[in-house]
Design a protein around this motif. Sequence first.
Motif, PDB file in Angstrom:
ATOM      1  N   ALA A 155       2.907   0.763   1.063  1.00  0.00           N
ATOM      2  CA  ALA A 155       1.837   1.323   0.380  1.00  0.00           C
ATOM      3  C   ALA A 155       2.184   1.164  -1.325  1.00  0.00           C
ATOM      4  N   ARG A 156       3.515   0.866  -1.619  1.00  0.00           N
ATOM      5  CA  ARG A 156       3.702   0.555  -2.877  1.00  0.00           C
ATOM      6  C   ARG A 156       3.219  -1.041  -3.324  1.00  0.00           C
ATOM      7  N   ARG A 157       3.224  -1.720  -2.214  1.00  0.00           N
ATOM      8  CA  ARG A 157       2.641  -3.156  -2.600  1.00  0.00           C
ATOM      9  C   ARG A 157       1.253  -3.317  -2.681  1.00  0.00           C
ATOM     10  N   LEU A 158       0.463  -1.957  -2.268  1.00  0.00           N
ATOM     11  CA  LEU A 158      -1.064  -2.135  -2.156  1.00  0.00           C
ATOM     12  C   LEU A 158      -1.269  -1.492  -3.672  1.00  0.00           C
ATOM     13  N   VAL A 159      -0.388  -0.239  -4.086  1.00  0.00           N
ATOM     14  CA  VAL A 159      -1.042   0.203  -5.251  1.00  0.00           C
ATOM     15  C   VAL A 159       0.123   0.282  -6.257  1.00  0.00           C
ATOM     16  N   PRO A 160      -0.145   0.208  -7.634  1.00  0.00           N
ATOM     17  CA  PRO A 160       1.076  -0.055  -8.588  1.00  0.00           C
ATOM     18  C   PRO A 160       1.772   1.201  -9.129  1.00  0.00           C
ATOM     19  N   ASP A 161       1.105   2.251  -8.554  1.00  0.00           N
ATOM     20  CA  ASP A 161       1.673   3.833  -9.184  1.00  0.00           C
ATOM     21  C   ASP A 161       2.013   4.135  -8.157  1.00  0.00           C
ATOM     22  N   PRO A 162       3.372   4.694  -8.007  1.00  0.00           N
ATOM     23  CA  PRO A 162       4.397   5.477  -6.849  1.00  0.00           C
ATOM     24  C   PRO A 162       3.778   6.775  -6.459  1.00  0.00           C
ATOM     25  N   VAL A 163       2.990   7.387  -7.382  1.00  0.00           N
ATOM     26  CA  VAL A 163       2.408   8.669  -6.758  1.00  0.00           C
ATOM     27  C   VAL A 163       1.290   8.232  -5.989  1.00  0.00           C
ATOM     28  N   ASP A 164       0.288   7.416  -6.385  1.00  0.00           N
ATOM     29  CA  ASP A 164      -0.713   6.982  -5.652  1.00  0.00           C
ATOM     30  C   ASP A 164      -0.266   6.242  -4.299  1.00  0.00           C
ATOM     31  N   ALA A 165       0.662   5.548  -4.505  1.00  0.00           N
ATOM     32  CA  ALA A 165       1.352   5.102  -3.075  1.00  0.00           C
ATOM     33  C   ALA A 165       1.732   6.202  -2.042  1.00  0.00           C
ATOM     34  N   GLN A 166       2.356   7.164  -2.561  1.00  0.00           N
ATOM     35  CA  GLN A 166       2.650   8.412  -1.647  1.00  0.00           C
ATOM     36  C   GLN A 166       1.361   8.929  -0.997  1.00  0.00           C
ATOM     37  N   ASP A 167       0.356   9.120  -2.005  1.00  0.00           N
ATOM     38  CA  ASP A 167      -1.083   9.680  -1.615  1.00  0.00           C
ATOM     39  C   ASP A 167      -1.627   8.867  -0.545  1.00  0.00           C
ATOM     40  N   LEU A 168      -1.927   7.545  -0.801  1.00  0.00           N
ATOM     41  CA  LEU A 168      -2.406   6.280   0.043  1.00  0.00           C
ATOM     42  C   LEU A 168      -1.655   6.606   1.415  1.00  0.00           C
ATOM     43  N   LEU A 169      -0.174   6.519   1.638  1.00  0.00           N
ATOM     44  CA  LEU A 169       0.422   6.854   2.778  1.00  0.00           C
ATOM     45  C   LEU A 169       0.129   8.102   3.567  1.00  0.00           C
ATOM     46  N   GLN A 170       0.069   9.206   2.667  1.00  0.00           N
ATOM     47  CA  GLN A 170      -0.162  10.458   3.400  1.00  0.00           C
ATOM     48  C   GLN A 170      -1.870  10.557   3.968  1.00  0.00           C
ATOM     49  N   THR A 171      -2.647   9.877   3.217  1.00  0.00           N
ATOM     50  CA  THR A 171      -4.087   9.757   3.783  1.00  0.00           C
ATOM     51  C   THR A 171      -4.173   9.164   4.932  1.00  0.00           C
ATOM     52  N   ALA A 172      -3.402   7.883   4.814  1.00  0.00           N
ATOM     53  CA  ALA A 172      -3.333   6.886   6.056  1.00  0.00           C
ATOM     54  C   ALA A 172      -2.437   7.629   7.356  1.00  0.00           C
ATOM     55  N   LEU A 173      -1.771   8.527   6.976  1.00  0.00           N
ATOM     56  CA  LEU A 173      -1.075   9.196   8.167  1.00  0.00           C
ATOM     57  C   LEU A 173      -2.042  10.386   8.681  1.00  0.00           C
ATOM     58  N   ALA A 174      -2.640  10.879   7.823  1.00  0.00           N
ATOM     59  CA  ALA A 174      -3.424  12.041   8.330  1.00  0.00           C
ATOM     60  C   ALA A 174      -4.574  11.301   9.254  1.00  0.00           C
ATOM     61  N   ARG A 175      -5.123  10.275   8.702  1.00  0.00           N
ATOM     62  CA  ARG A 175      -6.272   9.600   9.496  1.00  0.00           C
ATOM     63  C   ARG A 175      -5.868   9.172  10.769  1.00  0.00           C
ATOM     64  N   THR A 176      -4.641   8.834  10.711  1.00  0.00           N
ATOM     65  CA  THR A 176      -4.085   8.029  11.896  1.00  0.00           C
ATOM     66  C   THR A 176      -3.690   9.020  13.106  1.00  0.00           C
ATOM     67  N   TYR A 177      -3.102  10.333  12.581  1.00  0.00           N
ATOM     68  CA  TYR A 177      -2.609  11.248  13.309  1.00  0.00           C
ATOM     69  C   TYR A 177      -3.902  11.727  14.520  1.00  0.00           C
ATOM     70  N   GLY A 178      -5.418  11.742  13.758  1.00  0.00           N
ATOM     71  CA  GLY A 178      -6.167  11.889  14.897  1.00  0.00           C
ATOM     72  C   GLY A 178      -6.626  10.972  15.823  1.00  0.00           C
ATOM     73  N   ARG A 179      -6.132   9.845  15.688  1.00  0.00           N
ATOM     74  CA  ARG A 179      -6.337   8.706  16.628  1.00  0.00           C
ATOM     75  C   ARG A 179      -4.999   8.228  17.172  1.00  0.00           C
ATOM     76  N   TRP A 180      -4.040   9.218  17.050  1.00  0.00           N
ATOM     77  CA  TRP A 180      -2.692   8.412  17.708  1.00  0.00           C
ATOM     78  C   TRP A 180      -2.841   8.343  19.147  1.00  0.00           C
ATOM     79  N   ASP A 181      -3.162   9.193  20.057  1.00  0.00           N
ATOM     80  CA  ASP A 181      -3.379   8.893  21.535  1.00  0.00           C
ATOM     81  C   ASP A 181      -4.131   7.722  21.689  1.00  0.00           C
ATOM     82  N   GLY A 182      -5.156   7.142  20.996  1.00  0.00           N
ATOM     83  CA  GLY A 182      -5.824   6.046  20.995  1.00  0.00           C
ATOM     84  C   GLY A 182      -5.127   4.770  20.829  1.00  0.00           C
ATOM     85  N   ILE A 183      -4.003   4.631  20.230  1.00  0.00           N
ATOM     86  CA  ILE A 183      -3.025   3.652  20.062  1.00  0.00           C
ATOM     87  C   ILE A 183      -2.246   3.320  21.312  1.00  0.00           C
TER      88      ILE A 183
END
Length: 185
Positions: free
Chosen positions: A24-52
């Motif tokens: 996430a840090r490679r995708l966005v320069p700000d560390p706080v934004d990187a944490q937000d990006l990861l949390q958002t991605a984890l929340a979106r992935t959680y709902g589809r985890w059984d589909g992986i």
Amino acid sequence: MAQGEVLEFEEYVRTRQDALLRSARRLVPDPVDAQDLLQTALARTYGRWDGIADKTLADAYLRRVMINTRTEWWRARKLEEVPTEQLPDARVEDGSEQRADRALLMDVLKVLAPKQRSVVVLRHWEQMSTEETAAALGMSAGTVKSTLHRALARLRQELESRELDFRALEHGNAGDVKGRERCAA
């Protein structure tokens, strides 16, 4: 999602969160934004985890979700350009202030005793907990706390002294600096 899959997802996040945060840090320069990006991605992935079906590809899936999320954020941003007659002065960050701050920090750390310096570096630079620092240095947690307290007080005192010296030099009062140096000696 079944209880077993929830536990599997939690375990996956626990073991892979550092690597995913680096992505996430490679995708966005700000560390706080990187944490937000990861949390958002984890929340979106959680709902589809059984589909992986192949969980070994979960990192790739999450990275793709982070890329898509970052793209959505980029598209949704508001451009705050305001036309003016005069252009503002362009400021170029060359990293010199960061290097100067680091050099000052390294110089100021020299005023500490070796034990104090070790505690400060482990607690604040390496971001170890009090217990981890105590174990690494072979001392009690209480000793780590008191040593850190005294070390930080000494660092504050040194920085304040240097600030006063700088102001005196800036205003042409070099005699004040020399007088303080003689008193300190």
